[in-house]
Scaffold this active site. Structure first.
Site, mmCIF file in Angstrom:
data_model
loop_
_atom_site.group_PDB
_atom_site.id
_atom_site.type_symbol
_atom_site.label_atom_id
_atom_site.label_comp_id
_atom_site.label_asym_id
_atom_site.label_seq_id
_atom_site.Cartn_x
_atom_site.Cartn_y
_atom_site.Cartn_z
ATOM 1 N N LYS A 24 49.570 32.738 44.769
ATOM 2 C CA LYS A 24 50.168 32.126 43.686
ATOM 3 C C LYS A 24 50.716 33.071 42.587
ATOM 4 O O LYS A 24 50.119 33.818 42.194
ATOM 5 C CB LYS A 24 49.109 31.090 43.118
ATOM 6 C CG LYS A 24 49.628 30.541 41.629
ATOM 7 C CD LYS A 24 48.334 29.862 40.992
ATOM 8 C CE LYS A 24 48.796 29.066 39.951
ATOM 9 N NZ LYS A 24 47.779 28.055 39.284
ATOM 10 N N LYS B 56 53.246 29.527 46.192
ATOM 11 C CA LYS B 56 53.553 28.976 44.844
ATOM 12 C C LYS B 56 53.992 29.818 43.952
ATOM 13 O O LYS B 56 53.561 30.704 43.698
ATOM 14 C CB LYS B 56 52.221 28.225 44.278
ATOM 15 C CG LYS B 56 52.626 27.386 43.127
ATOM 16 C CD LYS B 56 51.524 26.756 42.341
ATOM 17 C CE LYS B 56 51.888 26.126 41.103
ATOM 18 N NZ LYS B 56 50.935 25.093 40.508
#
Ligand SMILES: [Zn+2]
Length: 335
Positions: A205, A258
């Site tokens: 992330k 992400k």
């Protein structure tokens, strides 16, 4: 590129296989299917609440009754899974709302599983929405604002994940990016009788400007500083692979990258190197940019959305988390 022999012009003409829709479909290497979609939702307290998120047209903060309505609609279109984010009424320095038995997410999970037992309910496991300071971990205050403490945070995350599983969540998805959290969560789930609950880890992330509109949606903007001391630097791909390796070793069942579209190289390397079920999260700004340009008439919303998701699939993503899941499900039916 592999060293397999390839034809040469004029004997080989790639255009031969592009002559009709049926031919193009026959040799298509990648498929976009409704069974790959996950639809995120923001859930808040109250009844009959549909609070629009200005920067994300078509996305709302929903009370549980409205959530049930929207989830039912999505499920009827074939969307198999939802991802829940909670917006609590009150926040504190221990994120009590994150692991409260009657926390907003726990209530929403119970309501959804009762109404739609076949719908997969995935819960975002983090503390930021429940912390008064808006960070994903416990803060030790200092002159510059504060330091995010790693190890003391793990206990709260583990407790949060177990409370989601207890409420009936099918998958828990830690998004905090603290070191060691997958192991802490796995141990707590196993200890509390949820050895069969899978973990979808936000493994790679990145600290990304593409999260802008989400902050409005989840009301989770940090009160000081930013998240760069725990989320990853956009420049790093090898480090992303190490993060993924760690999470797999600690017990992650599904790996997430992400954001998605600006990180297709990471998705590709993660899928190629590890071969684990891989999720791509098309984040808020990816959605908002398409909506804004489409509203101006500058792009074809449907074509751009489908092409972007197909690109994530081509890069190696098995699971596509997108705010456009409902529209996409509808478009795939019409195809
Ligand atoms: Zn967070």
């Amino acid at each position: 590129m592999s060293l397999h022999p390839v034809g040469r012009f004029p004997a080989y003409r790639p255009r031969r296989l592009r002559q009709s829709a049926a031919l193009r479909r026959l040799v298509s290497e990648t498929e976009l299917n409704v069974s790959q979609l996950v639809l995120p939702f923001f859930v808040r307290t109250g009844r009959n609440q549909r609070k629009p998120i200005g920067s994300m047209p078509g996305v709302f903060q929903l009370s549980i009754d409205e959530l049930q309505r929207d989830a039912t609609r999505a499920h009827a279109l074939g969307v198999p899974a939802v991802l829940l984010f909670g917006i609590p009424d009150t926040k504190d320095a221990k994120a009590s709302g994150a692991y409260a038995r009657n926390g907003i997410v726990q209530q929403a999970v119970r309501a959804l599983k009762q109404e739609l037992p076949d719908l997969l309910v995935i819960t975002d496991v983090c503390l930021c929405e429940y912390m008064s300071h808006g960070h994903c971990g416990i803060v030790h205050a200092d002159k510059r604002g504060g330091k995010i403490l790693n190890d003391p945070t793990l206990k709260l995350l583990a407790r949060t994940a177990a409370s989601h599983a207890e409420a009936g969540a099918d998958i828990v998805a830690p998004s905090d990016m603290m070191d060691g959290r997958v192991r802490a969560i796995r141990e707590e789930l196993d200890r509390t009788g949820f050895a069969d609950t899978p973990i979808m880890s936000y493994a790679a992330k990145f600290a990304s400007a593409f999260y802008g509109p989400f902050r409005e949606a989840a009301e989770s903007t940090p009160k000081f500083g930013d998240r760069r001391s725990y989320q990853m630097h956009a420049a790093n791909a090898n480090e992303a692979l190490r993060e993924v390796a760690l999470d797999i070793e600690e017990g992650a069942d599904i790996i997430m990258v992400k954001p998605a579209l600006a990180y297709l190289d990471i998705i590709h390397r993660v899928k190629t190197d590890f071969g684990y079920p891989t999720a791509a999260y098309a984040v808020s700004a990816e959605y908002s940019m398409v909506k804004a340009a489409a509203a101006k008439g500058w792009i074809d919303e449907r074509a751009v959305t489908l092409e972007s998701l197909l690109a994530m699939r081509r890069a190696g993503a098995d699971i596509l988390i997108t705010y456009a899941a409902r529209e996409v499900a509808q478009w795939l039916r019409e195809k």
